[in-house]
Design a protein around this motif. Structure first.
Motif, PDB file in Angstrom:
ATOM      1  N   THR A 181       0.844  -1.196   0.000  1.00 18.60           N
ATOM      2  CA  THR A 181       0.000   0.000   0.000  1.00 18.60           C
ATOM      3  C   THR A 181       0.883   1.251   0.000  1.00 18.60           C
ATOM      4  O   THR A 181       0.933   1.992   0.979  1.00 18.60           O
ATOM      5  N   PRO A 182       1.566   1.489  -1.129  1.00 17.53           N
ATOM      6  CA  PRO A 182       2.443   2.661  -1.179  1.00 17.53           C
ATOM      7  C   PRO A 182       1.645   3.955  -1.121  1.00 17.53           C
ATOM      8  O   PRO A 182       0.568   4.061  -1.692  1.00 17.53           O
ATOM      9  N   SER A 183       2.189   4.919  -0.415  1.00 14.69           N
ATOM     10  CA  SER A 183       1.629   6.261  -0.346  1.00 14.69           C
ATOM     11  C   SER A 183       2.755   7.195  -0.785  1.00 14.69           C
ATOM     12  O   SER A 183       3.748   7.346  -0.070  1.00 14.69           O
ATOM     13  N   LEU A 184       2.616   7.775  -1.969  1.00 17.42           N
ATOM     14  CA  LEU A 184       3.722   8.481  -2.602  1.00 17.42           C
ATOM     15  C   LEU A 184       3.401   9.952  -2.812  1.00 17.42           C
ATOM     16  O   LEU A 184       2.261  10.316  -3.106  1.00 17.42           O
ATOM     17  N   LEU A 233      -0.998   2.505 -10.389  1.00 15.26           N
ATOM     18  CA  LEU A 233      -1.647   1.282 -10.874  1.00 15.26           C
ATOM     19  C   LEU A 233      -0.634   0.326 -11.497  1.00 15.26           C
ATOM     20  O   LEU A 233      -0.793  -0.895 -11.395  1.00 15.26           O
ATOM     21  N   ALA A 234       0.415   0.854 -12.113  1.00 17.24           N
ATOM     22  CA  ALA A 234       1.480  -0.014 -12.624  1.00 17.24           C
ATOM     23  C   ALA A 234       2.163  -0.737 -11.465  1.00 17.24           C
ATOM     24  O   ALA A 234       2.512  -1.925 -11.586  1.00 17.24           O
ATOM     25  N   LEU A 288       2.689  -5.778  -8.341  1.00 18.56           N
ATOM     26  CA  LEU A 288       2.451  -6.510  -7.097  1.00 18.56           C
ATOM     27  C   LEU A 288       1.366  -7.581  -7.259  1.00 18.56           C
ATOM     28  O   LEU A 288       1.056  -8.287  -6.308  1.00 18.56           O
ATOM     29  N   ARG A 289       0.790  -7.669  -8.465  1.00 16.56           N
ATOM     30  CA  ARG A 289      -0.259  -8.645  -8.795  1.00 16.56           C
ATOM     31  C   ARG A 289      -1.489  -8.474  -7.907  1.00 16.56           C
ATOM     32  O   ARG A 289      -2.148  -9.449  -7.527  1.00 16.56           O
ATOM     33  N   ILE A 290      -1.815  -7.243  -7.585  1.00 12.98           N
ATOM     34  CA  ILE A 290      -3.039  -6.949  -6.847  1.00 12.98           C
ATOM     35  C   ILE A 290      -4.183  -7.125  -7.838  1.00 12.98           C
ATOM     36  O   ILE A 290      -4.247  -6.409  -8.841  1.00 12.98           O
ATOM     37  N   PRO A 291      -5.073  -8.078  -7.613  1.00  7.55           N
ATOM     38  CA  PRO A 291      -6.045  -8.446  -8.639  1.00  7.55           C
ATOM     39  C   PRO A 291      -7.120  -7.413  -8.930  1.00  7.55           C
ATOM     40  O   PRO A 291      -7.663  -7.381 -10.030  1.00  7.55           O
ATOM     41  N   GLU A 292      -7.430  -6.576  -7.976  1.00  3.66           N
ATOM     42  CA  GLU A 292      -8.482  -5.589  -8.190  1.00  3.66           C
ATOM     43  C   GLU A 292      -8.201  -4.374  -7.317  1.00  3.66           C
ATOM     44  O   GLU A 292      -7.767  -4.494  -6.181  1.00  3.66           O
ATOM     45  N   VAL A 293      -8.447  -3.209  -7.899  1.00  3.74           N
ATOM     46  CA  VAL A 293      -8.303  -1.950  -7.170  1.00  3.74           C
ATOM     47  C   VAL A 293      -9.630  -1.220  -7.296  1.00  3.74           C
ATOM     48  O   VAL A 293     -10.212  -1.145  -8.382  1.00  3.74           O
TER      49      VAL A 293
END
Length: 186
Positions: free
Chosen positions: A58-61, A111-112, A117-122
């Motif tokens: 969960t990056p916060s940039l 999103l990239a 990270l292969r997060i299946p859904e955002v």
């Protein structure tokens, strides 16, 4: 985690960024379109945000624009976990940088990272009175779920109507768009 786009650098924030962050985020128009940002937003709020621990998924940039020979903080973008555990995209851009495509460019970079990270859904949402954010989400491949729910807005001091969106992993099957469903028979 860091990301570089054509015009932006996204990186974790450091406490030394607090004055720039407070200036960029310190606008009611920014805080009222986010769920967690307080209003008024002061230097102490920026320092507290920058001291929060970062989780790898969960990056916060912070978003820095390369403008001329300089670089300046123009916003923030990242992923967080909802109360239900879903990955949610969030972003904000300081008002004097609106209309330049920075929100779309920064969110694409986040999103990239999610795809890597292969997060299946955002998921994502925007307050009903902020249709510009809906345009950004659609450009990013998000589909409206057809749901409207109340979402908390700390700066507004309560619940605000919000439209819900979802996006699957890039390269994965497309999520259905409820607007594509055939009309119900009478």
């Amino acid at each position: 985690m860091f990301a570089r786009t054509e015009r932006l650098t996204l990186r974790p924030g450091w406490v030394e960024d607090a004055p720039q962050l407070a200036r960029a985020a310190g606008h009611e128009a920014v805080a009222r379109n986010t769920s967690r940002m307080p209003w008024p937003y002061a230097l102490g709020d920026a320092e507290a945000f920058l001291r929060m621990p970062q989780a790898p998924r969960t990056p916060s940039l912070l978003v820095f624009a390369h403008e001329g020979d300089g670089i300046r903080l123009v916003g923030g973008a990242g992923l967080h976990r909802s109360d239900a555990g879903a990955h949610e995209l969030g972003y904000w851009i300081t008002p004097d940088a609106w209309g330049r495509g920075y929100a779309t460019e920064a969110a694409q970079a986040v999103l990239a990272i999610a795809d890597t990270l292969r997060i299946p859904e955002v998921s994502a949402c925007h307050f009903v009175d902020n249709p510009a954010s809906g345009r950004v989400l659609r450009k990013l491949g998000f589909r409206p779920t057809g749901e409207q729910a109340l979402a908390h807005c700390r700066a507004r001091g309560g619940e605000v109507p919000a439209l819900q969106y979802s996006r699957g992993l890039a390269g994965g099957p497309a999520l259905p768009d409820p607007r594509d469903a055939p009309p119900l028979a009478a």
